[in-house]
Design an enzyme around this catalytic site. Structure first.
Site, short mmCIF file in Angstrom:
data_model
loop_
_atom_site.label_atom_id
_atom_site.label_comp_id
_atom_site.label_asym_id
_atom_site.label_seq_id
_atom_site.Cartn_x
_atom_site.Cartn_y
_atom_site.Cartn_z
N ASP A 164 -33.16 -30.62 -3.75
CA ASP A 164 -31.97 -31.30 -3.24
C ASP A 164 -32.14 -32.82 -3.36
O ASP A 164 -33.24 -33.30 -3.66
CB ASP A 164 -31.75 -30.88 -1.77
CG ASP A 164 -30.29 -30.84 -1.40
OD1 ASP A 164 -29.50 -31.55 -2.03
OD2 ASP A 164 -29.95 -30.13 -0.44
N ASP A 225 -20.72 -28.89 -2.12
CA ASP A 225 -21.18 -27.57 -1.66
C ASP A 225 -20.02 -26.58 -1.58
O ASP A 225 -18.92 -26.93 -1.12
CB ASP A 225 -21.77 -27.67 -0.24
CG ASP A 225 -23.08 -28.43 -0.23
OD1 ASP A 225 -23.50 -28.93 -1.29
OD2 ASP A 225 -23.67 -28.52 0.86
#
Ligand code: GLA
Length: 435
Positions: A164, A225
């Site tokens: 990430d 997301d």
């Protein structure tokens, strides 16, 4: 020591070869087709209170259960292979040798044991880290520890790293971090799929260089997301179509655009919207990482996620990503070139009011006029499997599609042979049965 030196030499040789042949995909031999598996984030988020939520907290138990079900319920047989841990698995501190460590209460056996368990089922284990100082949920980041963390993951037997990009510092640090972790993974000598979010974090400030990103990553997130909601799936598709000129051509064996997890089997999407996600993720050559609860999933959702014809389109060995051909009124027509001159075609009805609508188009729209020239056979894959028979380059298709639903077809070109005169099915009106 011998092994470490051997793998280091192997890795160096691999990089020399990469430099000689030029910058292609990350040539670690992995992700030749889009990665398939299960990833905890969208469904289980950062649930760490196992006393309160024993069945859904992020613990070794959850991943062992999912691994069991992936085998017993047929997921592995159709290609789902990676059981992936997302954020919130770590302890808040590194150990006395600076290594990352799992939360001792939720992962009492440790990640090595969990990897052994997952491997004993014939599956692979994915884990999560972050390029910056902290993960998005506030656990230790890998900044300053790329080599150590890569080696720790390799020592544990990890097979995929989702990396990430929260809390990364400057844009240069972001890029350096993603590059360095790729090199660090390579240096371990272990085969580890490298799943990046580099372009997503770069985009607000800089235009991503996809040639470079593909050189370092096996797949990369571009967009926000995913949520368990039609708006989220719709926005992801729209973003992808709007940016297709810069992202589609870069995808191929070894490196894929990642529109995020499949949320099929959860709460927020209607049946038609679930069909749309599955069909379009196949068209986009997207990694198929489900985020759902395999312990509680409807037979319908399971049928869709395990549909071999859709999976075959997603995993097509040609490895070309599909694209939107046209957007007319509320319809979208997408296609994906497949091996053997075939095409996958998706017709999406974006209208969110009223009932099923008919979209009419000529087969000459598909594959730049080549898909049905001189003739083709058409198979409907979704919503149900149906043989639509033979067509030619002047056939006109009238396809009925439910609101927010998709009809997915496979079009296989048929060459003209002297003894085979195709019988055409022109102007066929089709009403797909709904399950
Ligand atoms: C970011 C990522 C998500 C998930 C969370 C975890 O938002 O994009 O996919 O990994 O972090 O904190």
């Amino acid at each position: 020591m011998g092994t470490a030196v051997g793998s280091w030499r192997g890795a160096t040789l691999a990089w020399v070869l990469v430099l000689l042949v030029g910058a292609g995909a990350l040539e670690n031999g992995l992700a030749r087709t889009p990665t398939m598996g299960w990833l905890h984030w969208e469904r289980f988020l950062c649930s760490t209170d196992c006393a309160r939520e024993p069945l859904s907290c992020i613990s070794e138990h959850l991943f062992m259960q999912m691994a069991d079900l992936m085998v017993s319920d047929g997921w592995k047989d159709v290609g789902y292979e990676y059981v992936c841990i997302d954020d919130c698995w770590m302890s808040l501190t590194r150990d006395d040798q600076d290594r990352l460590q799992p939360d001792p209460e939720r992962f009492p056996s440790g990640i090595r044991k969990l990897a052994d368990y997952v491997h004993s089922k014939g599956l692979k284990l994915g884990i999560y880290g972050d390029v910056g100082n902290k993960t998005c949920a506030g656990f230790p980041g890998s900044y300053g520890y790329y080599d150590l963390d890569a080696q720790t993951f390799a020592d544990w037997g990890v097979d995929l790293l989702k990396f990430d990009g929260c809390n990364y510092g400057t844009q240069d640090q972001l890029a350096e971090g993603y590059r360095n972790m790729s090199l660090a993974l390579n240096k371990t000598g272990r085969s580890i799929v490298y799943s990046c979010e580099w372009p997503l974090y770069m985009r607000p400030m800089q235009k991503p260089n996809y040639t470079e990103i593909k050189h370092y990553c096996n797949h990369w997130r571009n967009f926000a997301d995913i949520y368990d909601a039609w708006n989220s799936v719709k926005n992801t598709l729209e973003w992808t179509a709007l940016h297709q000129d810069s992202i589609v051509d870069v995808a191929g064996p070894g490196g894929w655009n990642d529109p995020d997890m499949l949320v099929i089997g959860n709460f927020g999407l209607s049946w038609d919207q679930q069909l749309t996600q599955m069909a379009l993720w196949a068209i986009m050559a997207a990694p198929l990482l489900m985020s759902n609860d395999l312990r509680h999933i409807s037979p319908q959702a399971k049928w869709l996620l395990q549909n071999k014809d859709v999976i075959a389109i997603n995993q097509d060995p040609l490895g070309k990503q599909g694209y939107r051909i046209t957007k007319e009124n509320n319809f979208e027509l997408w296609e994906r070139p497949l091996s053997g001159g075939a095409y996958a075609v998706a017709v999406l009805n974006r209208q969110e009011i009223g009932g099923p609508q008919i979209f009419s188009f000529s087969t000459s729209f598909i594959g730049n006029g080549l898909a049905c020239n001189p003739a083709c056979s058409i198979q409907q894959i979704l919503p149900t499997s149906e043989d639509w028979g033979l067509h030619n380059w002047v056939s006109f298709l009238n396809i009925e599609v439910n609101p927010t639903g998709t009809v997915l077809l496979k079009v296989v070109v048929i060459g003209e042979t002297p003894d085979e005169k195709p019988v055409m099915n022109i102007n066929k009106k089709l009403s797909p049965d709904i399950l």
